[in-house]
Design a protein around this motif. Structure first.
Motif, PDB file in Angstrom:
ATOM      1  N   GLY A 190      20.773  46.359  -4.647  1.00  0.00           N
ATOM      2  CA  GLY A 190      21.017  47.762  -4.303  1.00  0.00           C
ATOM      3  C   GLY A 190      21.340  48.576  -5.538  1.00  0.00           C
ATOM      4  N   GLU A 191      20.955  49.838  -5.520  1.00  0.00           N
ATOM      5  CA  GLU A 191      21.141  50.640  -6.730  1.00  0.00           C
ATOM      6  C   GLU A 191      22.437  51.441  -6.734  1.00  0.00           C
ATOM      7  OE1 GLU A 191      17.777  52.684  -8.123  1.00  0.00           O
ATOM      8  OE2 GLU A 191      16.382  51.082  -7.555  1.00  0.00           O
ATOM      9  N   ASN A 192      23.009  51.653  -5.565  1.00  0.00           N
ATOM     10  CA  ASN A 192      24.243  52.416  -5.501  1.00  0.00           C
ATOM     11  C   ASN A 192      25.072  51.898  -4.332  1.00  0.00           C
ATOM     12  OD1 ASN A 192      23.439  54.821  -7.355  1.00  0.00           O
ATOM     13  ND2 ASN A 192      21.749  54.623  -5.935  1.00  0.00           N
ATOM     14  N   TYR A 193      26.283  52.405  -4.258  1.00  0.00           N
ATOM     15  CA  TYR A 193      27.145  52.059  -3.126  1.00  0.00           C
ATOM     16  C   TYR A 193      27.799  53.358  -2.634  1.00  0.00           C
ATOM     17  CZ  TYR A 193      30.403  49.840  -0.067  1.00  0.00           C
ATOM     18  OH  TYR A 193      31.083  49.471   1.067  1.00  0.00           O
ATOM     19  N   VAL A 194      27.719  53.608  -1.303  1.00  0.00           N
ATOM     20  CA  VAL A 194      28.192  54.884  -0.754  1.00  0.00           C
ATOM     21  C   VAL A 194      29.482  54.731   0.056  1.00  0.00           C
ATOM     22  CG1 VAL A 194      27.684  56.698   0.940  1.00  0.00           C
ATOM     23  CG2 VAL A 194      25.926  55.985  -0.660  1.00  0.00           C
ATOM     24  N   PHE A 195      30.424  55.647  -0.174  1.00  0.00           N
ATOM     25  CA  PHE A 195      31.611  55.779   0.664  1.00  0.00           C
ATOM     26  C   PHE A 195      31.480  57.040   1.514  1.00  0.00           C
ATOM     27  CE2 PHE A 195      32.950  53.309  -2.923  1.00  0.00           C
ATOM     28  CZ  PHE A 195      33.866  52.401  -2.418  1.00  0.00           C
ATOM     29  N   TRP A 196      31.402  56.854   2.818  1.00  0.00           N
ATOM     30  CA  TRP A 196      31.475  58.033   3.679  1.00  0.00           C
ATOM     31  C   TRP A 196      32.720  57.893   4.538  1.00  0.00           C
ATOM     32  CZ3 TRP A 196      30.964  58.928   9.105  1.00  0.00           C
ATOM     33  CH2 TRP A 196      31.131  60.281   9.419  1.00  0.00           C
ATOM     34  N   GLY A 197      33.668  58.762   4.295  1.00  0.00           N
ATOM     35  CA  GLY A 197      34.994  58.595   4.885  1.00  0.00           C
ATOM     36  C   GLY A 197      35.148  59.278   6.218  1.00  0.00           C
ATOM     37  N   GLY A 198      34.342  58.847   7.176  1.00  0.00           N
ATOM     38  CA  GLY A 198      34.313  59.509   8.489  1.00  0.00           C
ATOM     39  C   GLY A 198      35.674  59.681   9.135  1.00  0.00           C
ATOM     40  N   ARG A 199      36.556  58.744   8.939  1.00  0.00           N
ATOM     41  CA  ARG A 199      37.878  58.850   9.573  1.00  0.00           C
ATOM     42  C   ARG A 199      38.975  59.097   8.540  1.00  0.00           C
ATOM     43  NH1 ARG A 199      37.867  59.236  15.247  1.00  0.00           N
ATOM     44  NH2 ARG A 199      36.028  58.147  15.976  1.00  0.00           N
ATOM     45  N   GLU A 200      38.590  59.308   7.281  1.00  0.00           N
ATOM     46  CA  GLU A 200      39.596  59.587   6.247  1.00  0.00           C
ATOM     47  C   GLU A 200      39.930  61.067   6.312  1.00  0.00           C
ATOM     48  OE1 GLU A 200      40.360  56.773   5.508  1.00  0.00           O
ATOM     49  OE2 GLU A 200      38.846  55.538   4.529  1.00  0.00           O
ATOM     50  N   GLY A 201      40.879  61.407   7.169  1.00  0.00           N
ATOM     51  CA  GLY A 201      41.263  62.803   7.355  1.00  0.00           C
ATOM     52  C   GLY A 201      42.346  62.852   8.407  1.00  0.00           C
ATOM     53  N   TYR A 202      42.513  64.013   9.018  1.00  0.00           N
ATOM     54  CA  TYR A 202      43.578  64.103  10.035  1.00  0.00           C
ATOM     55  C   TYR A 202      43.116  64.903  11.245  1.00  0.00           C
ATOM     56  CZ  TYR A 202      44.444  68.740   7.992  1.00  0.00           C
ATOM     57  OH  TYR A 202      44.301  70.029   7.539  1.00  0.00           O
TER      58      TYR A 202
ATOM     59  N   TRP B  40      20.969  52.214  -1.462  1.00  0.00           N
ATOM     60  CA  TRP B  40      22.409  51.959  -1.521  1.00  0.00           C
ATOM     61  C   TRP B  40      22.852  51.116  -0.341  1.00  0.00           C
ATOM     62  CZ3 TRP B  40      23.948  54.446   2.897  1.00  0.00           C
ATOM     63  CH2 TRP B  40      23.405  55.684   3.220  1.00  0.00           C
ATOM     64  N   GLY B  41      24.030  50.563  -0.498  1.00  0.00           N
ATOM     65  CA  GLY B  41      24.696  49.875   0.598  1.00  0.00           C
ATOM     66  C   GLY B  41      25.969  50.618   0.950  1.00  0.00           C
ATOM     67  N   THR B  42      26.511  50.311   2.115  1.00  0.00           N
ATOM     68  CA  THR B  42      27.771  50.948   2.516  1.00  0.00           C
ATOM     69  C   THR B  42      28.450  50.086   3.558  1.00  0.00           C
ATOM     70  OG1 THR B  42      28.773  53.038   3.184  1.00  0.00           O
ATOM     71  CG2 THR B  42      26.858  52.345   4.446  1.00  0.00           C
ATOM     72  N   ALA B  43      29.688  50.390   3.848  1.00  0.00           N
ATOM     73  CA  ALA B  43      30.401  49.708   4.927  1.00  0.00           C
ATOM     74  C   ALA B  43      30.737  50.742   5.982  1.00  0.00           C
ATOM     75  CB  ALA B  43      31.676  49.059   4.405  1.00  0.00           C
ATOM     76  N   GLN B  44      30.605  50.328   7.224  1.00  0.00           N
ATOM     77  CA  GLN B  44      30.827  51.257   8.319  1.00  0.00           C
ATOM     78  C   GLN B  44      32.270  51.112   8.792  1.00  0.00           C
ATOM     79  OE1 GLN B  44      31.626  51.565  11.467  1.00  0.00           O
ATOM     80  NE2 GLN B  44      29.799  51.722  12.726  1.00  0.00           N
ATOM     81  N   LEU B  45      33.097  52.089   8.432  1.00  0.00           N
ATOM     82  CA  LEU B  45      34.537  51.985   8.689  1.00  0.00           C
ATOM     83  C   LEU B  45      35.034  53.120   9.577  1.00  0.00           C
ATOM     84  CD1 LEU B  45      35.585  51.252   4.979  1.00  0.00           C
ATOM     85  CD2 LEU B  45      35.269  49.562   6.787  1.00  0.00           C
ATOM     86  N   PHE B  46      34.282  53.404  10.654  1.00  0.00           N
ATOM     87  CA  PHE B  46      34.730  54.535  11.482  1.00  0.00           C
ATOM     88  C   PHE B  46      34.481  54.365  12.976  1.00  0.00           C
ATOM     89  CE2 PHE B  46      30.307  55.676  11.084  1.00  0.00           C
ATOM     90  CZ  PHE B  46      30.006  55.438   9.744  1.00  0.00           C
ATOM     91  N   VAL B  47      33.628  53.438  13.403  1.00  0.00           N
ATOM     92  CA  VAL B  47      33.350  53.334  14.838  1.00  0.00           C
ATOM     93  C   VAL B  47      34.374  52.468  15.566  1.00  0.00           C
ATOM     94  CG1 VAL B  47      31.726  52.499  16.571  1.00  0.00           C
ATOM     95  CG2 VAL B  47      30.885  53.833  14.647  1.00  0.00           C
ATOM     96  N   HIS B  48      34.703  51.343  15.013  1.00  0.00           N
ATOM     97  CA  HIS B  48      35.631  50.439  15.696  1.00  0.00           C
ATOM     98  C   HIS B  48      37.013  51.098  15.846  1.00  0.00           C
ATOM     99  CE1 HIS B  48      38.190  46.976  16.469  1.00  0.00           C
ATOM    100  NE2 HIS B  48      37.097  46.322  16.811  1.00  0.00           N
ATOM    101  N   PRO B  49      37.660  50.903  17.007  1.00  0.00           N
ATOM    102  CA  PRO B  49      38.977  51.523  17.244  1.00  0.00           C
ATOM    103  C   PRO B  49      40.022  51.204  16.175  1.00  0.00           C
ATOM    104  CG  PRO B  49      38.145  50.574  19.276  1.00  0.00           C
ATOM    105  CD  PRO B  49      37.159  50.211  18.193  1.00  0.00           C
ATOM    106  N   ARG B  50      39.854  50.116  15.447  1.00  0.00           N
ATOM    107  CA  ARG B  50      40.859  49.822  14.408  1.00  0.00           C
ATOM    108  C   ARG B  50      40.899  50.917  13.339  1.00  0.00           C
ATOM    109  NH1 ARG B  50      36.811  46.375  12.388  1.00  0.00           N
ATOM    110  NH2 ARG B  50      37.417  44.767  13.890  1.00  0.00           N
ATOM    111  N   PHE B  51      39.772  51.639  13.226  1.00  0.00           N
ATOM    112  CA  PHE B  51      39.713  52.701  12.210  1.00  0.00           C
ATOM    113  C   PHE B  51      40.090  54.076  12.784  1.00  0.00           C
ATOM    114  CE2 PHE B  51      36.390  49.567  10.918  1.00  0.00           C
ATOM    115  CZ  PHE B  51      37.070  49.041   9.825  1.00  0.00           C
TER     116      PHE B  51
END
Lengths: 335, 335, 335, 335
Positions: free
Chosen positions: B72-84, B29-40
């Motif tokens: 790639g066979e799948n695409y993963v969403f891991w919402g590390g910062r999707e919360g409160y 799978w592929g994914t996008a890393q949307l949690f380390v940079h301060p913008r996230f």
């Protein structure tokens, strides 16, 4: 919204009946106790035994009739034994199907007898089973949606059970509210250090504590107000005295402290809402969505190509502070 | 089903691309890393900032294109910062609405570019946020159902996250499976004593451990087999070495032990299934439902009046042992 | 070292007596049950009531006499109610002083009647109290040292209680061993997911599970072997069947599985020790201390000036890998 | 008692030095940061590497000298890496021996340079290691007693670490106090739901929260007053802003709220003590020991024969209520 003391199982009806004759007081809810007798050792609606399923249906039928007769406003399902001890010996899929059929039959019967009260499910993660099917608000909502029962039931949230499932009480209340399921609140509290609550060896049951923390009761009341109140639900005091509290006055002190805590919470919540700073802080946080592009996103009309174009156009986004410390200061100032 | 090493974020694509040229190996799978940079810092799809939402959409769009290009066979969403971090400053309802719109747009874009892989969501209860919206399998299923996305997504289950949310790994796998959502497995393990996993101060990220316990891997494989395998998903080794494991050979030892544990788990699970005693024990437990009355219940045709009549007719139900100890003995014997 | 089934309270003596007459079998230990009757609601030796303290002393006196008469090898104190529900109403310092006086008197009485068995304390963090004074091995060791009782008592470690206090069972065994306190082992296990163990509503007591996990039993046996065995202690099966296990054969299956798990653990531990790779890995890790400077440090003769001089001389230290993955591989290979 | 902001590691000294020149302000304490650099990956005083042990000694030596030079009042040891990741590769006994030798050398050096400040150990159960040797107050006290260091050290209690080890903050403070070890308090709080605190990925360190709950700060202050204050210790604000709090004013708001919470706690505690009802409730609970027999027990002169005689004479003891609800009501009324 009402503050009322309710209990579990058969006895409560008799108790309520004696008191209620000739008064205008109704039971907040009725319920059937389907977890103490050994016949329920594998559950009631999720028992591996057909006979127990039928027995439980008969018992719930009767309890619903009595609740209706007494003018009860709601009916509660607490599935103490609806769960498993180990997945090794359990057909979880089949048990969940049975549970859905059972609740479906209950919703049908409610209409048949003309009972207009709300059917409530009380989530709890475990105890006495290792895993209870109504783990928390979101788990129960998923179950209700999967089986097409989402419009027939609401939830009875207990802070203690929230804590046991790893959530704050406020989180459970808000999750219930956002799913349109906030129906009633059990006005007792969890002890964050006691993941395991003190077991009363004599009665064989956990001793729920009355809510005394005003910060927590303020959070609770914020949810209740946002929900437009709880009617026809209310708060019930399911909590019990500690085993070590043997004086008659302890019972009164506990209820007074619990009710006072809720009353103080309600006043604090009202103060916070009237003051408006906290709501304003939250409103401002999301104001970039109160725009044309924001509206397009919220209407489901912003596809990835459009958003990519906007992102290129805007460059690196500016991200303001979340103002958590300020929000906490505002909250604490209202205490 | 495939065993493959994947990573997170941008780098992995380059790494995979270099290796894959001229081979028949595809990324799992592929994914996008949307949690380390301060913008996230406030999330990506659930950020309070419109600009971050758009930026994230652009990034996921690109990552999906690259995943597709690489086969790639799948695409993963891991919402590390999707919360409160606290509900005091959070409009949870609005954030969840945004998340739904974002995932909707992703599902639309996937079809547009002809990418046939599965979109996977990886539940995790918390860390780095106090509360993550994809708390566990049931919570994520409820979200997908509420927003009409249940047919567009599956789940990527990680044992470590199961433990953090108070469940056994097996429970999460079975919950995903029963909701038709078991898509992929992160082949690392949780440490039941370490509710808090060791944080690697240098990289600033938790160090997931490789699965070494064969009893756990057997449970995992039982679910996988019941699911008819995982294709087009698979197992990925998201785990990392401990910070203290600095030899090159440690990397090989860890992967070998992890893969061996899964292989031994698969053999044990096969043995258990071929032997059949465990399945037979479970089948027998529910056999009272393999009857006319049982069939009526399971078909939704047994109402409360009918069940009450049956209960009266049958009297006190006989409740047999759950045979938990025997189930555990059978399970242990296959180890 | 012995495998034996023991119980709690008065009944066990009768049971043991009937069996033991004319045999060479002795009870592993005796104990007094000081937590179910309401008189013990505030504790026994730590009760706020003088009369309860005296009553408890009389009961322990009798139980010690009976244990001695039956040829019991040890005597166990499990302080189920020795703790508090809230510090608000508790004089913890005074209660701990009372507990010390009580145990002191027990040690004196033991000598007086010529009972040579070991006095054992069984640590447990909570349940039924919110906080139990014998929280874990280290807490109990601190108590014994503070009150000068360290040479009079040893510990009875239960894996389940280790889990409840946030430790691995192996950690508790090693902590007991390193403090010279490893005396006996309760051969039941904890459920890492069930921070809250299933409560049996009928008997009003938790249902400890038998140990079935061979990896855990191997760790347990490694500690036992390092300790040179447990004599005059042993393993006792304090565990009980699940409430749902109602067949007579369940009792046999549970004991057989539990004993088998321990036997397999012992064989694995022996294999690991004979093989020697794990011990060698650990020995090598610390070999920099098997030097002149190391010896000086371990003898308490290396002061800060000396060490600073050495540090300057040596420059940046070279730090090798901890070989955790290799250690885990060696361990798993022995399973 | 003093409220002061301190930090960790090398930088703080420079910072303090610049500020302090020409003022009368002293650092509350100094410390050495022995956990971030990879050389400390296996610990500092408990590293498996001799060179790291020597290096750490040199660093602590220098930090103690600087603390002394700056007029620091105490010196803190926080053993972030003094623990283990797995017992499989660890010689826990040898590591604990090394730690004792190290602290012994520190106590000797302190005297040599004429530094009169208190040496403080800050207990923490885990993170970044799986198990830290200074798990909680009782564990650290046991260590200090075992190695004869009990008179040379005191404890620095942090509420957050109390929560992580399964205790209430008040419990840890009282345990420290009763062992004569309450020296300093870290004025930040734990989040009972976040067993795992939010990790700041940028700085790679956990973000401790400021204490805002007045009920908790009141409990804290009750212990401080009972301890006769904390001098020469004090409160330090080790807490940091959330990663999402990026405004300069957030830093001020957080400190103000934290200091206000402590100030309100102190006023509430004073109110409770002046009012006297809570102390009276506790005193009365134990009054049966304020008798001749009670005095005999507390003096260690009541043996089992004497107590048995008394128990027979008195018959079934009368056990009054623990008045927990009343204690909670009194406590809440002071908020």
């Amino acid at each position: 919204m009402k503050l009322e003391h309710s209990g579990r199982g058969r006895n409560i009806f008799r108790f309520n009946y004696l008191i209620l004759q000739g008064t205008k007081i109704h039971p907040l809810w009725g319920t059937a106790q389907l977890f103490v007798h050994p016949r329920f050792m594998h559950g009631a609606a999720t028992s591996s035994e057909l006979g127990v399923y039928a027995y439980s249906a008969a018992q719930v039928k009767k309890a619903m009739e009595v609740t209706h007769y007494l003018g009860g406003e709601n009916y509660v399902f607490w599935g103490g034994r609806e769960g498993y001890q180990t997945l090794l010996n359990t057909d979880m899929g089949r048990e969940l199907d049975h549970l859905a059929r059972f609740l479906e039959a209950a919703a049908t019967y409610k209409k048949k007898i003309g009972f207009n009260g709300i059917l409530l499910i009380e989530p709890k993660p475990q105890e006495p089973t290792k895993h209870q099917y109504d783990w928390d608000a979101a788990t129960t909502a998923n179950f209700l949606r999967k089986y097409g029962l989402i419009d027939e039931f609401k939830l009875n949230i207990e802070c203690n059970h929230a804590t046991l499932s790893g959530h704050s009480c406020h989180h459970e209340l808000e999750t219930a509210r956002l799913n349109g399921l906030l129906g009633n609140i059990d006005a007792n509290t969890g002890d964050p250090q006691v993941v395991l609550r003190a077991v009363d060896i004599t009665t064989g049951w956990d001793t729920d504590q009355f809510l005394t923390d005003v910060a927590e009761s303020t959070m609770v009341m914020l949810s209740v107000i946002r929900n437009g109140g709880l009617a026809p639900g209310g708060f019930n005091f399911d909590a019990k005295l500690r085993r070590e509290s043997t004086d008659v006055e302890d019972l009164f002190i506990a209820h007074i402290t619990g009710m006072d805590a809720l009353a103080r919470g309600l006043r604090n919540a009202a103060k916070l809402i009237e003051d408006g700073s906290l709501a304003e802080l939250v409103r401002k946080r999301y104001q970039s969505f109160d725009t044309e592009v924001g509206a397009k996103i919220e209407a489901g009309k912003a596809d990835f190509e459009y958003l990519e174009k906007k992102a290129m156009e805007w460059g690196e986004p500016k991200v303001p502070s979340a103002k958590q410390e300020l929000a906490e200061m505002i909250f604490q100032s209202a205490m």
